[in-house]
Structure formats: structure tokens, C-alpha cells
Enzyme design. Structure first.
Site, short mmCIF file in Angstrom:
data_model
loop_
_atom_site.label_atom_id
_atom_site.label_comp_id
_atom_site.label_asym_id
_atom_site.label_seq_id
_atom_site.Cartn_x
_atom_site.Cartn_y
_atom_site.Cartn_z
N LYS A 239 6.39 -34.47 75.86
CA LYS A 239 7.26 -34.58 77.03
C LYS A 239 6.51 -35.04 78.28
CE LYS A 239 10.97 -33.88 77.45
NZ LYS A 239 11.69 -32.63 77.75
N SER B 181 5.73 -30.20 78.99
CA SER B 181 6.45 -29.08 78.40
C SER B 181 5.44 -28.09 77.81
CB SER B 181 7.38 -29.58 77.30
OG SER B 181 7.82 -28.52 76.48
N HIS C 264 31.24 -45.97 88.73
CA HIS C 264 31.71 -44.99 87.73
C HIS C 264 30.64 -44.76 86.65
CE1 HIS C 264 35.75 -45.47 89.46
NE2 HIS C 264 35.49 -46.78 89.42
N GLU D 283 13.95 -33.73 89.86
CA GLU D 283 14.93 -32.73 89.45
C GLU D 283 15.00 -31.61 90.48
OE1 GLU D 283 14.75 -31.49 85.27
OE2 GLU D 283 13.39 -33.17 84.92
#
Length: 521
Positions: free
Chosen positions: A344, A338, A217, A351
Site C-alpha cells: 500500500k 499500511s 456528475h 484524506e
């Protein structure tokens, strides 16, 4: 891709569908043709001329090879709408392979002469070389890969080529091409699955003693060895490979010779063509042979399940790379930045693995919907099965490749992981197991462990930090040996069941996988 002329010229791939780019200059085409193929193979499809007018195209139109009963040609709109050469050219290798086997069989059966067979085979060899060199002209007015190659063969060798389509239809021809293509695509995917598995096993070996939180969970559950967690991915991938192997077995039956749907009255030998093309056997029912796309659906389903697995791995690694987790750090080789935030460092490849799974599942849904309600036997709707299939295979190959690269370029942050381990009292179940060994019923043990956790929460401490008197207050059978069960290291060491996260069990799992994948010690 929109075409502005009747023809395309492109550099052919080894076998698989690939990205097509916009039309470059003539100098650019020359540079593209000289570039070596990489894995996965990248083909470039370009328009032969971006300035050819439609009127020029009309002048080049020729009579269709199927046009004997027609008095008028199709309109430009119909031609544009029905052509498939813009994507099914990728089957050229298999179309030529099937034509060679068919010609050889026709000669063996006395339906064409040996001389005609040799002329056909040499002509097909020449066409294949032209395609591989990027010099073959693909024409939209010839509709598809079959008609382009056959028309070119007729132009090249004349009358013998007109005999090639004896006892053959495009209905059995296309599904033969597609089965051959799927067979090779599955083999390519299997190689990529194994490469990813090897990378995961090597990573597991490198961090054998590292304990990480196990989650259910998405909440802390029990401590597990990192190799145990990584090997769970390997198990998923092995099932993916098994599905591919099983799918390949059902793919590997030959429809060639089924013709349009009813077979033929000519004395062909379908067993010979099946053998020459390395199929297991010819398909038994000619109607089923030309209409069946179960093998496409099954392949797409196998790809979809694999994509879901890869997406789950991508999700975990994206989370673990975040500042909130900080469990792993990808190297610069597999990270991006970025355009506005200079600090970043993003795990973008994973992704995109997560994102591309959506299109793989979507490709399956497309063909499922396509096949729903089709009457027997062949229907032109089935032309639409190829682009989703090509897209699915291209996506899954890319996902596997980048997952392998990512696994080879990450490091796990042991200190950060160790500092996070006590949170959530992951040794509570081990405390319950301790009580079971003392003869306490599990439900009672569960309740006692739960009350112990509640006490820890109120004291802001871990189970191992509770005083023995605190624990004995919950059950008199708790003795000092309980501390050998508390704490994440002790908890992990107490796991002994087959397949569990205990050190001995994980060591055995790891050794088994090293042997199975052929990884030397």
C-alpha cells in the site's frame, strides 16, 4: 487537558493555538524549552507538577481581584468549571499589547503618572519575557490570561499595577485580545493561501499541454487542459483570500475602553488606544463593542468555506491517485503505508484534509449555536468562543500547509491519462458546435450529436472513427472538415471563449496568475 495542580508552566507560542502534550519529565521540559519554534508554531503546555495534592492547591489559593463583595471563595468544582487559562493563555501576547496601550493612554490623560506608566510597561515586558522563556507560572485560581498577568504584575511592581485596570473591564479586554489575535491569524492564513496558489500555478506550468477528462456528475464530460483544471482551484483560493481580507477589515475595530458595557465616566481617549494598537477606529457603541462576536462567526465561516474547497481538492486527488484512475502519483514524501498490507501507498494527507474540514465546519456550528439567543451585552457563554476559534485556525493552517506540500510532491501520469481520454465521447459537444456553425439550430445539433454517440456505442468506436457517410446520414451538412473538430486534441483547440479551456485562453489565465502572485518566468 486535565491539570493536577494550580499551575502550569509551558513554552509559549509565537501567537497561534497549538497542540498540547502530556506532561513530560523535568529533563523533557528542559529539552522542549530548548527546541526552536517551527511554522506553524508548536507550543507545549505541561503541568508544573503531576504530584501536587489538592490540599497543597487549596493552601495556594488567593483572594480574587474581583472578590471585594464576597465572603467565601468558590468551590473547587466551580473553579475547575469556570477557568479558561488552560486555553486562553494563547492570547498572552495580545493581552500584554493591549495593556501597554491602555497604560500609555491612561498616562496621556493624566489618570496615572508617567512614572507609574513606565513601571507598568517594564513589568509587562518582564512578564512577557518570562512567558516566552517558559518560566511564567500560570495559575488556575487566577482564572484567565488577564487575571494571571495582572496578578503577576501586582506581585512584581506593586501599587502602580493596581491602577492598570482603571477604565477597563475584562469584557472589553478579552474582545480586544481576540480581535488582535484574529487579525494576526488571518494574516498567517493569507500567506498560506498564497503559498498553495503558487504551488498550483507552478504545477500547471509544468503540465501545460496535458489534456485530462473534465467531469460533471463524476462522469466524463469534455476534455480540458490540466492547467485549466488546476487554475480552478487557484480561483477558489483567491475567493477564500478575499473573504479573509474582508473579514479582517471588520475585525479591525477597537472595543477597548467600552469597559463592562456602558463605557466610563473617566476622561479616557479611545482613539489613542485604537491608533496605538493599529485598529482602524474605536467601535462606536460600547454595548455592541463587548457583546459582538460577528467577527468570530465571519472568520469561522471564511475558514469553513476554505476548508470545503480544500476538502474537494483532497477528494479529487485521492481519487486520481487510486488504481482506478491512476492520473497522479504522490511521492513517498507525502504518502503513508499500511501496517498489514506491504504494497500500500496511501495519499493519507489529502484524506485528512478531507476529514479535518468536518471539524472546521463543526467549529462554526458550535459558535453559531453559542451566540443564538444571547441577550445584550456580555455573557459568560462567550468564554466558549475561543476553543472552536483556535481549533479552526489550527486546522486550516495545517490543511493549507499539507496541500502545498502535496502539490509540490506529485506527478501526473500522462500516458495513463491519454489512454483514458477517448472514453465517454468527450468531443460530442464539439460536434454539436460544429453543426451550429453550419447553421443548424443547437437543439437539432444536440440531437444529431447524441445519435452519433449512440452509433459509436453500437460500433464500439469513437466519433472520430465514424465514416463520413455515417455522419452525413444524420445531417447532409456534415462535411470532411468535421474531423478537425473530433478527437480530444481537436476539441480542446476549438474552445475560444473567455475563461475557457482553449490553449490560448489557458495561457492567458496562467500568465495573469503568475503576474498576480509574483512568480517570475
Amino acid at each position: 487537558m486535565a491539570f493536577t495542580s494550580q499551575s502550569l508552566v509551558f513554552r509559549a507560542p509565537a501567537s497561534l493555538p497549538t497542540t498540547r502534550l502530556a506532561a513530560p519529565s523535568s529533563a523533557g521540559r528542559a529539552a522542549l524549552r530548548g527546541r526552536a519554534a517551527s511554522f506553524p508554531p508548536v507550543a507545549v503546555a505541561v503541568a508544573a507538577s503531576t504530584s501536587t495534592a489538592d490540599s497543597d492547591s487549596d493552601e495556594r489559593k488567593e483572594a480574587k481581584l474581583w472578590g471585594g463583595r464576597f465572603e467565601e471563595g468558590v468551590t473547587d468544582a466551580v473553579e475547575r468549571f469556570t477557568e479558561s487559562i488552560s486555553y486562553d493563555w494563547q492570547l498572552y501576547k495580545y493581552d500584554i499589547m493591549g495593556s501597554k496601550a491602555h497604560a500609555s493612554m491612561l498616562a496621556s490623560q493624566g489618570l496615572i503618572t508617567a512614572g507609574d506608566r513606565d513601571i507598568i510597561l517594564e513589568g509587562l515586558d518582564q512578564i512577557e519575557r518570562l512567558i516566552q522563556e517558559g518560566k511564567f507560572e500560570w495559575r488556575k485560581d487566577r482564572e484567565d490570561v488577564h487575571m494571571n498577568i495582572e496578578a503577576a504584575l501586582i506581585e512584581r511592581v506593586g501599587e502602580p499595577a493596581k491602577k492598570l485596570h482603571t477604565a477597563r473591564s475584562r469584557n472589553d479586554q478579552i474582545v480586544t485580545d481576540l480581535r488582535l489575535w484574529c487579525r494576526d491569524a488571518i494574516d498567517r492564513i493569507l500567506i498560506c493561501i498564497k503559498q498553495f496558489q503558487v504551488s498550483l500555478v507552478m504545477l500547471a506550468s509544468e503540465y501545460f499541454d496535458l489534456i485530462v477528462p473534465g467531469y460533471t456528475h463524476l462522469q466524463r464530460a469534455q476534455p480540458v487542459l490540466l492547467p485549466h483544471h488546476l487554475l480552478s482551484y487557484v480561483e477558489q483560493l483567491e475567493r477564500d483570500a478575499g473573504r479573509m481580507v474582508n473579514c479582517r477589515e471588520r475585525v479591525n475595530f477597537c472595543p477597548l475602553g467600552a469597559c463592562a458595557l456602558a463605557g466610563t465616566g473617566l476622561p479616557i481617549d479611545r482613539f489613542q488606544t485604537a491608533k496605538d494598537l493599529k485598529f482602524t477606529a474605536p467601535m462606536k457603541n460600547s454595548i455592541d463593542a463587548v457583546s459582538d462576536r460577528d467577527f468570530v462567526l465571519e472568520f469561522l465561516a471564511a475558514n469553513s468555506i476554505a476548508a470545503v474547497h480544500l476538502s474537494g481538492i483532497g477528494e479529487e486527488w485521492v481519487l486520481w491517485a487510486s488504481e482506478e484512475f491512476g492520473f497522479l502519483t504522490p511521492s513517498d514524501k507525502v504518502s503513508t503505508g499500511s501496517s498489514i498490507m506491504p504494497q500500500k501507498k496511501n495519499p493519507d494527507p489529502m484524506e485528512l484534509v478531507r476529514g479535518k474540514s468536518a471539524r472546521v465546519v463543526g467549529d462554526l456550528m458550535t459558535v453559531l449555536t453559542l451566540c443564538k439567543g444571547l441577550p445584550q451585552a456580555y455573557n459568560r457563554d462567550l468564554q466558549e468562543d475561543k476553543e472552536p476559534l483556535f481549533d479552526s485556525v489550527k486546522a486550516i493552517l495545517g490543511m493549507l500547509e499539507v496541500c502545498t506540500e502535496f502539490a509540490q510532491n506529485i506527478s501526473f501520469n500522462s500516458k495513463r491519462i491519454q489512454s483514458s481520454l477517448p472514453g465517454g465521447h468527450p468531443d460530442a459537444t464539439t460536434l454539436a458546435d460544429y453543426l451550429v456553425k453550419k447553421g443548424v439550430p443547437f437543439r437539432t445539433s444536440h440531437e444529431i450529436a447524441g445519435k452519433s454517440v449512440a452509433l459509436c456505442v453500437s460500433k464500439n468506436c469513437q466519433l472520430a472513427e465514424l465514416q463520413l457517410d455515417d455522419l452525413k446520414a444524420f445531417h447532409p451538412g456534415i462535411e470532411a472538415d468535421v474531423y478537425g473538430y473530433l478527437g480530444v486534441e481537436n476539441a480542446v483547440n476549438k474552445f475560444i471563449s473567455y475563461g475557457s479551456t482553449g490553449s490560448n485562453q489557458v495561457k492567458k489565465q496562467l500568465e495573469d496568475w503568475r503576474i498576480q502572485l509574483g512568480i517570475s518566468s
